[in-house]
Design a protein around this motif. Structure first.
Motif, PDB file in Angstrom:
ATOM      1  N   PHE A 183      -4.709 -40.356 -48.527  1.00 41.43           N
ATOM      2  CA  PHE A 183      -3.410 -39.989 -47.845  1.00 41.43           C
ATOM      3  C   PHE A 183      -2.704 -41.124 -48.470  1.00 41.43           C
ATOM      4  O   PHE A 183      -1.348 -41.111 -47.840  1.00 41.43           O
ATOM      5  CB  PHE A 183      -3.792 -41.115 -46.652  1.00 41.43           C
ATOM      6  CG  PHE A 183      -5.268 -39.996 -46.253  1.00 41.43           C
ATOM      7  CD1 PHE A 183      -5.676 -38.977 -45.605  1.00 41.43           C
ATOM      8  CD2 PHE A 183      -6.627 -40.810 -46.411  1.00 41.43           C
ATOM      9  CE1 PHE A 183      -6.452 -38.164 -44.631  1.00 41.43           C
ATOM     10  CE2 PHE A 183      -8.157 -40.232 -46.357  1.00 41.43           C
ATOM     11  CZ  PHE A 183      -7.725 -38.601 -45.250  1.00 41.43           C
TER      12      PHE A 183
ATOM     13  N   PRO B 258       0.040 -44.653 -46.478  1.00 37.24           N
ATOM     14  CA  PRO B 258      -1.280 -43.366 -45.846  1.00 37.24           C
ATOM     15  C   PRO B 258       0.058 -42.907 -45.151  1.00 37.24           C
ATOM     16  O   PRO B 258       0.018 -42.692 -43.867  1.00 37.24           O
ATOM     17  CB  PRO B 258      -1.662 -44.453 -45.063  1.00 37.24           C
ATOM     18  CG  PRO B 258      -1.907 -45.569 -44.635  1.00 37.24           C
ATOM     19  CD  PRO B 258      -0.551 -46.133 -45.413  1.00 37.24           C
TER      20      PRO B 258
ATOM     21  N   PHE C 150      -7.851 -35.460 -42.620  1.00 37.96           N
ATOM     22  CA  PHE C 150      -7.499 -36.413 -41.204  1.00 37.96           C
ATOM     23  C   PHE C 150      -8.838 -35.838 -40.237  1.00 37.96           C
ATOM     24  O   PHE C 150      -8.563 -36.872 -39.608  1.00 37.96           O
ATOM     25  CB  PHE C 150      -6.052 -36.983 -41.378  1.00 37.96           C
ATOM     26  CG  PHE C 150      -6.447 -37.510 -40.030  1.00 37.96           C
ATOM     27  CD1 PHE C 150      -6.254 -39.340 -39.862  1.00 37.96           C
ATOM     28  CD2 PHE C 150      -5.369 -36.566 -38.684  1.00 37.96           C
ATOM     29  CE1 PHE C 150      -5.613 -39.371 -38.334  1.00 37.96           C
ATOM     30  CE2 PHE C 150      -5.246 -38.396 -37.613  1.00 37.96           C
ATOM     31  CZ  PHE C 150      -5.515 -39.696 -37.416  1.00 37.96           C
TER      32      PHE C 150
ATOM     33  N   TYR D 152      -9.611 -43.142 -49.382  1.00 36.85           N
ATOM     34  CA  TYR D 152      -8.091 -44.274 -48.965  1.00 36.85           C
ATOM     35  C   TYR D 152      -7.020 -43.157 -49.628  1.00 36.85           C
ATOM     36  O   TYR D 152      -6.055 -43.007 -49.430  1.00 36.85           O
ATOM     37  CB  TYR D 152      -7.313 -45.932 -49.382  1.00 36.85           C
ATOM     38  CG  TYR D 152      -8.486 -46.458 -48.361  1.00 36.85           C
ATOM     39  CD1 TYR D 152      -8.326 -46.559 -47.577  1.00 36.85           C
ATOM     40  CD2 TYR D 152      -9.201 -47.325 -49.223  1.00 36.85           C
ATOM     41  CE1 TYR D 152      -9.213 -47.929 -46.057  1.00 36.85           C
ATOM     42  CE2 TYR D 152      -9.900 -48.338 -48.111  1.00 36.85           C
ATOM     43  CZ  TYR D 152      -9.963 -47.893 -47.158  1.00 36.85           C
ATOM     44  OH  TYR D 152     -11.001 -49.075 -45.802  1.00 36.85           O
TER      45      TYR D 152
ATOM     46  N   ILE E 204      -6.441 -43.772 -41.273  1.00 37.16           N
ATOM     47  CA  ILE E 204      -7.002 -42.645 -41.955  1.00 37.16           C
ATOM     48  C   ILE E 204      -7.997 -41.793 -41.194  1.00 37.16           C
ATOM     49  O   ILE E 204      -8.873 -40.878 -41.759  1.00 37.16           O
ATOM     50  CB  ILE E 204      -7.211 -42.499 -42.891  1.00 37.16           C
ATOM     51  CG1 ILE E 204      -8.118 -43.466 -43.237  1.00 37.16           C
ATOM     52  CG2 ILE E 204      -6.003 -43.079 -44.536  1.00 37.16           C
ATOM     53  CD1 ILE E 204      -9.043 -43.794 -44.992  1.00 37.16           C
TER      54      ILE E 204
END
Length: 399
Positions: free
Chosen positions: A164, A169, A264, A161, A9
């Motif tokens: 994503f 993810p 990201f 976290y 990520i």
């Protein structure tokens, strides 16, 4: 060394030197409590007269998008949230009716309650929220080390976290495919991307979905919680048109995918700039900053200003000291800022913007086995907890 999930990520560093406390969070929703804080001047405007209803939504075991969708389906109320809250938590947040007219007083289901608290003249916006207060249980943590953790005002404001898809993810990968107008790949990734952290049954279904000829055969095996996949799959079976299938997804989720890729790029930018030695805490001449009221402007040697980092979009300007990192990342990702405008899916396009570089954390307190703190709007509690716990396996640790 950060866990592999962090790298997926865009996070490649820790910004605190303390040893991790270990421990686990979120064993049950009651152990992770979060409540929104509105600006005082907004609370003062809520009264018994006005055009738009304001509600407090209390929920557990359901995320914000699914709760609002359920309310609309069952009660016809089209509500807007100021922030998204996790399913695996006990949460309190404010939501605003976007239409004048009908409203409800109190709605109660097994997963949420909706309580009308008053009316306002104008609908609320994200800027009306100051932040969130958290009370989180850390099981099996070394609380001596928690007490030694004093750097909660120096933590990089990474997207966490959840942005994503914690156990899978994938949101940013779908978002990137949308930006590159590779709608086939976006659908393929959404349906068939597997993760070592996902449930065995889900991965089994996704493996079968790697073959398009299986779509109709596998549809009934797709579990109800994979509701977005079911929407896309149904469209693909009917029309075999990936763009049409993606546009059947609720608009906030389409935007979420593109914004996840933007997040990201931001996480990678923050990691690389920090590792390179850029000062991320004190703003400098020429920097873009937030002031005490969250307004953007250039650096003015005001101690209340907070450094802002660009979020790339189609209006991105290279005039910032982080551009060397951002431009390099975009080259690696084979994306240009202009591509954040998607002609075929304009509603998912993003102009870009700025995000605070460092988490603003107030009222940090340890009430073993709980920690409590208040974060400014848009910051993730899991980003702060990641620095405290330093989990070797974030998923096993409840992240």
């Amino acid at each position: 060394m950060v866990p592999n999930l962090d790298k997926l990520i865009g996070i490649s560093t820790y910004c605190t030197k303390t040893e991790g406390t270990g421990g686990k969070i979120k064993s049950s929703p009651e152990q992770f409590f979060v409540s929104e804080i509105l600006r005082d001047k907004v609370l003062d405007k809520i009264s018994s007269s006005g055009s738009y209803a304001i509600y407090k939504l209390k929920k557990q075991g359901i995320d914000t998008n699914h709760a609002l969708s359920d309310i609309f389906t069952k009660y016809g109320l089209r509500l807007k949230a100021l922030g998204l809250k996790d399913a695996n938590a006990t949460t309190e947040q404010y939501v605003c009716d976007m239409t004048t007219g009908r409203s409800a007083d109190t709605l109660i289901t097994n997963r949420y309650t909706l309580e009308k608290i008053g009316l306002v003249q104008k609908p609320l916006t994200k800027k009306d929220m100051v932040g969130n207060h958290f009370k989180i249980k850390i099981e099996n943590a070394d609380f001596v080390k928690v007490a030694q953790f004093t750097d909660h005002d120096k933590i990089l404001n990474f997207f966490g976290y959840q942005r994503f898809g914690s156990k899978r993810p994938v949101s940013h990968i779908i978002g990137k495919a949308i930006l590159q107008k590779n709608f086939d790949y976006a659908v393929e990734t959404l349906l068939s991307f597997t993760s070592e952290y996902d449930l065995v049954h889900n991965n089994k279904v996704r493996e079968m979905l790697k073959d398009k000829s299986n779509y109709a055969k596998v549809f009934d095996q797709v579990p109800p919680q994979m509701d977005i996949e079911r929407i896309v799959l149904s469209e693909m079976i009917s029309h075999d048109n990936p763009l049409k299938a993606l546009r059947a997804i609720p608009i906030q989720l389409r935007r979420f995918f593109v914004e996840a890729f933007q997040s990201f790029v931001y996480n990678q930018t923050m990691s690389r700039a920090y590792e390179f030695g850029e000062n991320m805490i004190q703003p400098q001449q020429g920097d873009v900053c937030f002031d005490k009221d969250d307004n953007l402007g250039r650096y003015e040697n005001d101690p209340k200003q907070r450094l802002a980092i660009p979020l790339v979009g189609y209006s991105y300007s290279k005039k910032n000291r982080f551009d060397s990192f951002i431009s390099q990342i975009l080259v690696e990702q084979q994306i240009t800022p202009k591509e954040f405008f998607v002609k075929e899916m304009q509603e998912a396009s993003t102009e870009g913007g700025f995000r605070q570089a460092i988490i603003s954390c107030n009222d940090f307190a340890i009430k073993e086995p709980y920690v409590e703190f208040t974060l400014s709007r848009g910051s993730y509690a899991t980003t702060l907890l990641r620095e405290i716990i330093k989990p070797s396996d974030p998923i096993a640790a409840g992240f």
